[in-house]
Design a protein around this motif. Structure first.
Motif, mmCIF file in Angstrom:
data_model
loop_
_atom_site.group_PDB
_atom_site.id
_atom_site.type_symbol
_atom_site.label_atom_id
_atom_site.label_comp_id
_atom_site.label_asym_id
_atom_site.label_seq_id
_atom_site.Cartn_x
_atom_site.Cartn_y
_atom_site.Cartn_z
ATOM 1 N N ILE A 1 2.090 -62.179 44.721
ATOM 2 C CA ILE A 1 1.617 -61.470 45.923
ATOM 3 C C ILE A 1 2.489 -60.240 46.177
ATOM 4 O O ILE A 1 2.003 -59.125 46.170
ATOM 5 C CB ILE A 1 1.582 -62.410 47.147
ATOM 6 C CG1 ILE A 1 0.695 -63.639 46.833
ATOM 7 C CG2 ILE A 1 1.048 -61.680 48.376
ATOM 8 C CD1 ILE A 1 0.682 -64.705 47.901
ATOM 9 N N LEU A 2 3.789 -60.478 46.329
ATOM 10 C CA LEU A 2 4.688 -59.332 46.532
ATOM 11 C C LEU A 2 4.549 -58.351 45.365
ATOM 12 O O LEU A 2 4.640 -57.130 45.559
ATOM 13 C CB LEU A 2 6.141 -59.822 46.649
ATOM 14 C CG LEU A 2 7.177 -58.754 47.008
ATOM 15 C CD1 LEU A 2 6.949 -58.223 48.416
ATOM 16 C CD2 LEU A 2 8.603 -59.282 46.881
ATOM 17 N N GLU B 1 2.139 -57.226 44.017
ATOM 18 C CA GLU B 1 0.987 -56.322 44.115
ATOM 19 C C GLU B 1 1.026 -55.464 45.379
ATOM 20 O O GLU B 1 0.076 -54.732 45.652
ATOM 21 C CB GLU B 1 -0.305 -57.149 44.130
ATOM 22 C CG GLU B 1 -0.601 -57.793 42.797
ATOM 23 C CD GLU B 1 -1.780 -58.745 42.866
ATOM 24 O OE1 GLU B 1 -2.392 -58.861 43.956
ATOM 25 O OE2 GLU B 1 -2.088 -59.367 41.835
ATOM 26 N N THR B 2 2.100 -55.556 46.117
ATOM 27 C CA THR B 2 2.131 -54.830 47.387
ATOM 28 C C THR B 2 2.088 -53.322 47.145
ATOM 29 O O THR B 2 2.595 -52.823 46.142
ATOM 30 C CB THR B 2 3.388 -55.177 48.211
ATOM 31 O OG1 THR B 2 3.249 -54.567 49.496
ATOM 32 C CG2 THR B 2 4.662 -54.687 47.553
#
Lengths: 556, 556
Positions: free
Chosen positions: B356-357, B359-360
């Motif tokens: 998740i992080l 793809e920030t």
């Protein structure tokens, strides 16, 4: 304008919502939500010790705000055509009151004392006291717990009272009587808060306090004083009768009619539990299990009295005449943790974000906060996506869903969760999937118990946050239960159920079933079991049961 | 300059290290490390399938680089005073070779074939074949597994050969013989790679291939052909004798003396396992358990032959005359996963960072990478800090350390890990603590087995990454074992042990014990059990055993 409206008022754990519904068409014309401000700040609570209290001011402010705000948003002419209000709340959520029925925390000297506030349903400070009650009940000649599946819960009325006696005798002595949250709001609205005459609800004041017609009301004075001599005399200051939600508590008092801008003749219904009116709002019908799937689950089934009769279903939470739909026997079960288990796993995964990323100096504090929030918010959704693609036979991880004890079948709040079958390749989505499967297996154990005890289940109707937001979870549950699951369309089933109840109380409809037919919003979607998965889950479910038996009987 | 030096060459899983040591003073005058380039790129491996192969070129390039580089860094005059080289490697790590002893992957047509490369110790592709061997062994009149505690492992010689027969008969047919990594390097350095005459090691070529004097060498031709007819004739092309590491394999060949810049008369010792020479470097002494604590553990104990004699310790990996210290019986046990369990938990926690992080778009890609790395790198250290402060009685979580199966006691690679006692308050540090405790309980199960079988343990000497870097883990292990643990000072105990062995082989010392006395670097720190914790862990350990018995016998 000839149309009539009712207001459903739904007090949840975090907020209260009002919903104004056209009784003919079921159109939801307006609604408003109010988050309890003191609760939001964590006041009066001690989460690690499972102490959860709510201040009556949170409820009062929410009552005024949500009704006035919803009426503001409604088309003109709605207010004067409101004919009924019904209320649902969490429970058992009792409060100590004075002779006038005023919660002690609204009286001088007790304003900041958590023991003088509402003891929220999920407060577990009374674990020890619940055990005392169960021990005494097993020795007593009359089994006062028999309509509770034989096990009294720490979440219920008498356990909470006993705990306050032991922890804060001053509050207990200052209390004239005790009132459940769902009975206090209608009492307030009708201007009759007298503890001896206000109308009490069948499930909150009835079932949760071991009230039953078969016992002639509440447990005997002898039983209560054997529990604690300080309980002496209280029984007389409580109540003899309880009522279902098709009965009127009264009409709106002058004071509240004025305050809210509503006609004085508005009928106010006897209160009920949120889950029960949620099931009504989701159009519960006989032999369909209504599952409110949120942080925990509440599983409800109704059946005609004469078909179940006196038979007791062993190990479920309760069976109460009229608790859900007046005139029907309400059977109730549930899982102590459901969505809470996913939330727990999310918290476990968040640790590096909240403890390491939170301190980084690579970005400014504001970006840091945003990064943490963005990452955190996506965890469950992304895990669900990936977990849904894990082939069923591959994982081999089996978990037990008892991280918050077990509500049913066979309540045991001392049980704990467990995970087996882990290897170095057990990645985060596989563990998440196993946790989801565990919650589904917990649901199956409840279905099995109903059916083993001769109560058939024709289908499942789901409502609540998990049912609406988690297609992955819902498919797993359908596969494990081997049963189609209909998800109710309403976004606010509890408030809608209250509005339906109000329509019955106001005389618009003869029965709950009639109100449901006219005011219901139907089914949004249906999950059908995938035959291939059903077969695989049968094998995994056997592992779940075997693992569970070990943990339950041999390990703890 | 009259001082003499030896070189210890230590082939680990990821890299090879050379260490030049002054044999009189023990001063480590220079060292160099080389990371295997093909291995680092993940070549020839398939981690999800547990296939781990290493190309001989990785070893060859490392051999040249590390010795030349270390000699470059050493003071002038050192090279010409080097008197011995000894080698340790991982194992069992065999390779198929041609008639000249050249690994097939260095010959035409096999350059990129993983089956023609070294099959690394931790390759588990031969699980099925190990089971076949065990089944046959149980039926055979002579129990060839009796010096392996009765269970042959998929990590060992014959299982790996059988697997290559089944998977890639072409490679097997092209092979004239097979050689262990620790035997190939000395063979190469001395210029004698002839499979029939090169000197084989007591533990790698001996114990791991079920070679024993009592059997007259390797298992009988009948046994081997019963396993697979394709094994016919191989026994004759293998070896009859095995040697301990105080024996010389020969002297440096002209070619290698020139290549490395060393004198021709340098004596090269017979190879040994890294863990064994690590124990020597950490100054193992009789009845002290030497624990190499890294991703897994290797637990070694030496005892005078005449004191243990013919008695077999049930359920441990092996007992081999001279495997660790020549002249002493070497008893060996271990845990299949130790630090790997912490690494697994770290990976579970990293998921939100990596998925998740990662793809920030709130920060640029470079900052994103740095944030992920920074957060990730701190997880274990920060968790250890917090977990160390969790009061022992509070948690109640009990885990099993079998995430990679169980090596000892009673090898069973099908077992899996598990965690019980979870509730919604079980936070990340508490779970981590339970995992650390599980690895400590696994250590205790090994100690208990030794002692139950009549082999006393006077103390523990720890080495390896976990021992050096994790005071929290080490304190837990000391508390659980109820035994003080000394941590060896040397940062490169294996290479130092090899240098000690080389000093014995070169005739500088008469015995390993003498070399240890002069060249050892002593104890860095000692963990003493905290009596209060010892008592609490006794209770938790009983839970661990009970949980383990269920998982082992009833569940899987």
């Amino acid at each position: 304008m000839s149309e009539k409206y009712t207001i459903g008022l739904d007090y949840g754990t975090d907020s209260v919502r009002s919903l104004i519904v056209n009784v003919e068409t079921g159109v939801e014309v307006a609604s408003a939500v109010f988050n309890y401000p003191r609760w939001k700040d964590g006041k009066y609570c001690d989460a690690p010790k499972n102490r959860f209290r709510q201040h009556p001011k949170d409820y009062l402010e929410g009552l005024e705000f949500t009704i006035i705000e919803a009426l503001k948003q409604a088309p003109s002419g709605v207010a004067e055509n409101v004919v009924g209000i019904s209320v649902d709340t969490t429970g058992s959520t009792p409060v100590a009151v004075d002779e006038k029925g005023t919660p002690l925390s609204l009286t001088s000297g007790f304003e900041e004392n958590p023991n003088a506030m509402f003891v929220l349903w999920k407060d577990h400070t009374a674990l020890k006291e619940a055990e005392e009650i169960n021990e005494l009940a097993r020795k007593w000649d009359v089994d006062f717990t028999k309509f509770e599946g034989g096990i009294y819960s720490s979440e219920w009325f008498w356990a909470k009272l006993l705990h306050i006696i032991r922890e804060d005798a001053g509050v207990f002595r200052a209390a004239y009587s005790w009132v459940e949250h769902c009975d206090w709001i209608p009492a307030l609205l009708t201007g009759n808060t007298n503890p001896k005459t206000l109308k009490r609800s069948r499930c909150a004041a009835g079932h949760k306090a071991m009230w039953h017609e078969a016992f002639g009301g509440l447990p005997s004075e002898e039983f209560l004083t054997a529990l604690d001599p300080m309980l002496a005399g209280l029984r007389e200051r409580l109540y003899k009768e309880t009522f279902t939600c098709d009965v009127a508590a009264g009409t709106l008092s002058d004071e509240w009619a004025k305050k809210l801008g509503l006609p004085k003749n508005v009928v106010v219904g006897v209160g009920a539990f949120d889950a029960h009116l949620g099931a009504v709002g989701a159009e519960i019908e006989p032999y369909y299990l209504s599952k409110v799937m949120g942080t925990s689950t509440c599983d409800m089934l109704i059946a005609p009295m004469d078909e179940v009769g006196d038979k007791l279903v062993n190990g479920i939470c309760g069976q109460v005449d009229g608790s859900i739909v007046p005139g029907m026997l309400g059977l109730e079960a549930g899982q102590s943790a459901f969505g809470d288990i996913y939330a727990w796993f999310k918290q476990v995964l968040e640790w590096p974000l909240k403890n390491i990323l939170a301190e980084t100096e690579l970005v400014d504090p504001e970006t840091r906060e945003k990064l943490m929030e963005e990452t955190s918010n996506k965890i469950i959704a992304r895990l669900s996506q990936v977990a849904a693609k894990v082939p069923l036979e591959e994982s081999g991880i089996v978990a037990l869903d008892w991280m918050n004890g077990r509500r049913t079948p066979d309540a045991n709040q001392n049980l704990k969760g467990a995970i087996a079958g882990l290897n170095l390749g057990s990645d985060t989505p596989r563990i998440f999937r196993a946790l989801v499967e565990a919650t589904a297996f917990g649901s199956k154990a409840i279905n099995d118990r109903f059916m083993d005890e001769g109560v058939r289940i024709d289908g499942v109707i789901a409502l609540g946050g998990v049912a609406k937001k988690s297609p992955f979870v819902m498919q797993v549950v359908a596969d494990v239960l081997n049963m189609p699951i209909k998800v109710a369309r309403s976004e606010q089933a509890c408030a809608l159920g209250s509005a339906m109840a109000a329509a019955v109380v106001a005389g618009v409809y003869e029965s709950t079933a009639d109100a449901q037919k006219k005011m219901g919003s139907g089914i949004e979607t249906e999950y059908r079991p995938i035959p291939e998965n059903v077969e695989k889950y049968k094998i995994l479910y056997e592992k779940y049961k075997k693992f569970g038996k070990f943990i339950e009987f041999d390990y703890e």
